[in-house]
Design a protein around this motif. Sequence first.
Motif, short mmCIF file in Angstrom:
data_model
loop_
_atom_site.label_atom_id
_atom_site.label_comp_id
_atom_site.label_asym_id
_atom_site.label_seq_id
_atom_site.Cartn_x
_atom_site.Cartn_y
_atom_site.Cartn_z
N PRO A 89 0.79 -1.23 0.00
CA PRO A 89 0.00 0.00 0.00
C PRO A 89 0.83 1.28 0.00
CG PRO A 89 -1.00 -1.61 1.45
CD PRO A 89 0.31 -2.20 1.01
N GLY A 90 1.93 1.31 0.76
CA GLY A 90 2.73 2.52 0.85
C GLY A 90 3.32 2.96 -0.47
N LEU A 91 3.48 2.04 -1.39
CA LEU A 91 3.99 2.36 -2.72
C LEU A 91 2.87 2.37 -3.77
CD1 LEU A 91 7.20 0.13 -2.70
CD2 LEU A 91 7.08 2.60 -2.40
N LEU A 92 1.93 1.43 -3.64
CA LEU A 92 0.87 1.31 -4.64
C LEU A 92 -0.09 2.50 -4.62
CD1 LEU A 92 -0.71 -0.36 -6.75
CD2 LEU A 92 -1.89 -1.47 -4.84
N LEU A 93 -0.52 2.91 -3.44
CA LEU A 93 -1.56 3.95 -3.36
C LEU A 93 -1.09 5.30 -3.92
CD1 LEU A 93 -3.20 3.06 0.09
CD2 LEU A 93 -3.82 2.31 -2.23
N PRO A 94 0.10 5.79 -3.57
CA PRO A 94 0.54 7.05 -4.20
C PRO A 94 0.68 6.91 -5.72
CG PRO A 94 1.82 6.62 -2.22
CD PRO A 94 1.03 5.38 -2.50
N ALA A 95 1.12 5.73 -6.18
CA ALA A 95 1.27 5.53 -7.62
C ALA A 95 -0.09 5.58 -8.32
CB ALA A 95 1.95 4.19 -7.89
N MET A 96 -1.12 4.96 -7.69
CA MET A 96 -2.46 4.97 -8.29
C MET A 96 -3.07 6.35 -8.25
SD MET A 96 -4.08 1.33 -7.04
CE MET A 96 -5.61 1.60 -7.96
N ALA A 97 -2.78 7.12 -7.20
CA ALA A 97 -3.30 8.48 -7.11
C ALA A 97 -2.67 9.38 -8.17
CB ALA A 97 -3.04 9.05 -5.72
N ASP A 99 -1.29 8.30 -11.07
CA ASP A 99 -1.56 7.83 -12.43
C ASP A 99 -2.88 7.07 -12.46
OD1 ASP A 99 -1.60 6.80 -14.95
OD2 ASP A 99 0.24 5.64 -14.79
N PRO A 100 -3.98 7.73 -12.83
CA PRO A 100 -5.30 7.09 -12.85
C PRO A 100 -5.39 5.90 -13.80
CG PRO A 100 -5.49 9.48 -12.99
CD PRO A 100 -4.05 9.15 -13.18
N THR A 101 -4.47 5.79 -14.75
CA THR A 101 -4.50 4.65 -15.67
C THR A 101 -3.96 3.38 -15.03
OG1 THR A 101 -2.29 5.02 -16.63
CG2 THR A 101 -4.14 6.24 -17.59
N LEU A 102 -3.34 3.51 -13.85
CA LEU A 102 -2.83 2.34 -13.12
C LEU A 102 -3.99 1.71 -12.36
CD1 LEU A 102 -0.19 0.79 -12.48
CD2 LEU A 102 0.06 2.23 -10.45
N ASP A 103 -4.81 0.98 -13.07
CA ASP A 103 -6.07 0.47 -12.53
C ASP A 103 -5.88 -0.96 -12.02
OD1 ASP A 103 -8.69 0.48 -11.77
OD2 ASP A 103 -9.51 0.15 -13.77
N LEU A 104 -5.31 -1.06 -10.82
CA LEU A 104 -5.03 -2.35 -10.20
C LEU A 104 -5.97 -2.58 -9.02
CD1 LEU A 104 -1.11 -2.20 -10.14
CD2 LEU A 104 -2.58 -3.22 -11.89
N VAL A 105 -6.29 -3.83 -8.78
CA VAL A 105 -7.18 -4.16 -7.66
C VAL A 105 -6.58 -5.35 -6.92
CG1 VAL A 105 -8.63 -5.56 -9.19
CG2 VAL A 105 -9.53 -4.81 -7.00
N SER A 106 -6.52 -5.23 -5.60
CA SER A 106 -5.98 -6.30 -4.76
C SER A 106 -7.07 -7.34 -4.52
CB SER A 106 -5.48 -5.72 -3.43
OG SER A 106 -4.38 -4.86 -3.65
N VAL A 107 -6.79 -8.58 -4.92
CA VAL A 107 -7.82 -9.61 -4.90
C VAL A 107 -7.51 -10.76 -3.94
CG1 VAL A 107 -8.65 -9.11 -7.21
CG2 VAL A 107 -6.80 -10.77 -6.91
N TYR A 108 -6.28 -10.80 -3.40
CA TYR A 108 -5.93 -11.92 -2.52
C TYR A 108 -4.90 -11.44 -1.50
CZ TYR A 108 -4.68 -16.66 -1.02
OH TYR A 108 -4.47 -17.80 -0.27
N LYS A 109 -5.22 -11.58 -0.21
CA LYS A 109 -4.27 -11.21 0.84
C LYS A 109 -3.48 -12.44 1.23
CE LYS A 109 -5.66 -9.81 5.03
NZ LYS A 109 -6.04 -8.91 6.14
N TRP A 110 -2.23 -12.50 0.77
CA TRP A 110 -1.42 -13.70 0.99
C TRP A 110 -0.70 -13.67 2.32
CZ3 TRP A 110 3.94 -13.90 1.61
CH2 TRP A 110 4.66 -12.75 1.29
N LEU A 111 -0.57 -12.49 2.92
CA LEU A 111 0.15 -12.35 4.19
C LEU A 111 -0.75 -11.58 5.17
CD1 LEU A 111 2.90 -13.28 5.20
CD2 LEU A 111 3.85 -11.10 4.47
#
Length: 363
Positions: A89-97, A99-111
């Motif tokens: 999250p600390g890296l993904l969320l600022p990147a998604m904010a 760049d709106p084209t970075l349309d990723l969704v977290s679908v499985y919590k492995w840890l």
Amino acid sequence: MWTRRDFGFGLGLAALLPTAFAQDVRVMRVANTAGVNDPQQCFITAGQHPKLNFYKPNGVDVEYVNMSSMTQALQSLQSGHVEFGPAVPGLLLPAMAKDPTLDLVSVYKWLPRNANVIVVKPASPIKTAADLAGKRIGVRSQGDTGIVLTKVMLAELGLKDDKCEYIAIGDGAPAGAAIDNDRVDAMVAFDTATARIELVGTKLRYVPLTPKFAQVGSGWLCVPRKLLKSERKSLVALFRGMAKSTIFANANLDAAIDLHWDVYPESKPKGRSLDEARKELAFILKDRKNSWMRRPDDPDQRMGASSLAEWTANIAMTAESSKNPKLAQELGDPNRLFSNELVDEINDFDKQAVVRMAREFKG
């Protein structure tokens, strides 16, 4: 027939390949930010072995594509070079904010448990996370999550990291030497990384994480949103296989390590026996194997499930650490960041049967 080794492990080769199918098996490529495929990934790889066969009968298999950083992983997900990868999250969320084209969704919590740690020399004056302010913090690399996690913890305490110095010290013996020789005051990393440092003889003391951060999971896997529709069946099969493999590895770690080595013989240790290597890995994964599983008091025991509350907390912590009070507004509805729509289907199997299989397993 294409095999795992035909596809290679480098991004350069993977980028040249078309979407991979082999005998009706959909090969799902994962961005491997560890940079090397070793047995700590047996929670995924054990299930690839024919003796377990948790993936191929359902039409999928896993292909590792090594990455040097989370930034490269995000770029690879966006460009379609890989189908799934880690979501920090600390890296993904600022990147998604940004760049709106970075349309990723977290679908499985492995840890689902927090597997991050703070370590210092036994005699260090650092007693709490608050003492990290203004210190020299060791991280595996300048692209490592340890930097973001330090910012998150200090922000939770109302402290700044503006006087912290982040120093890349690598893994294993080099990291141990940096700690022993006082090149850094502390290290923030995953538990498996610090366990490897202990194995080379460096004595460490573990400092407690901050209270709020300690309750947050530390590992999700995300996919491009379009794959939720176009590849739903394959994604369910992929993560169901992963859930089974995780339960097996938790219940019989030694067997899972051996199965990993059989599937990836190039990862077998060089210069020492398998028994010695197995003991080392058991030490490295002594805490991690429990972090693969939900906490006993977790109200949602489904493998892979996320919650709105934790993603709201992730946004709040990231907003503080990134010094962006508008992050939540820029991201919009937090429900778009994760999805549990596959989770019930992923968990549609007999978990106790997998546990029995693991405990009764003969190599």
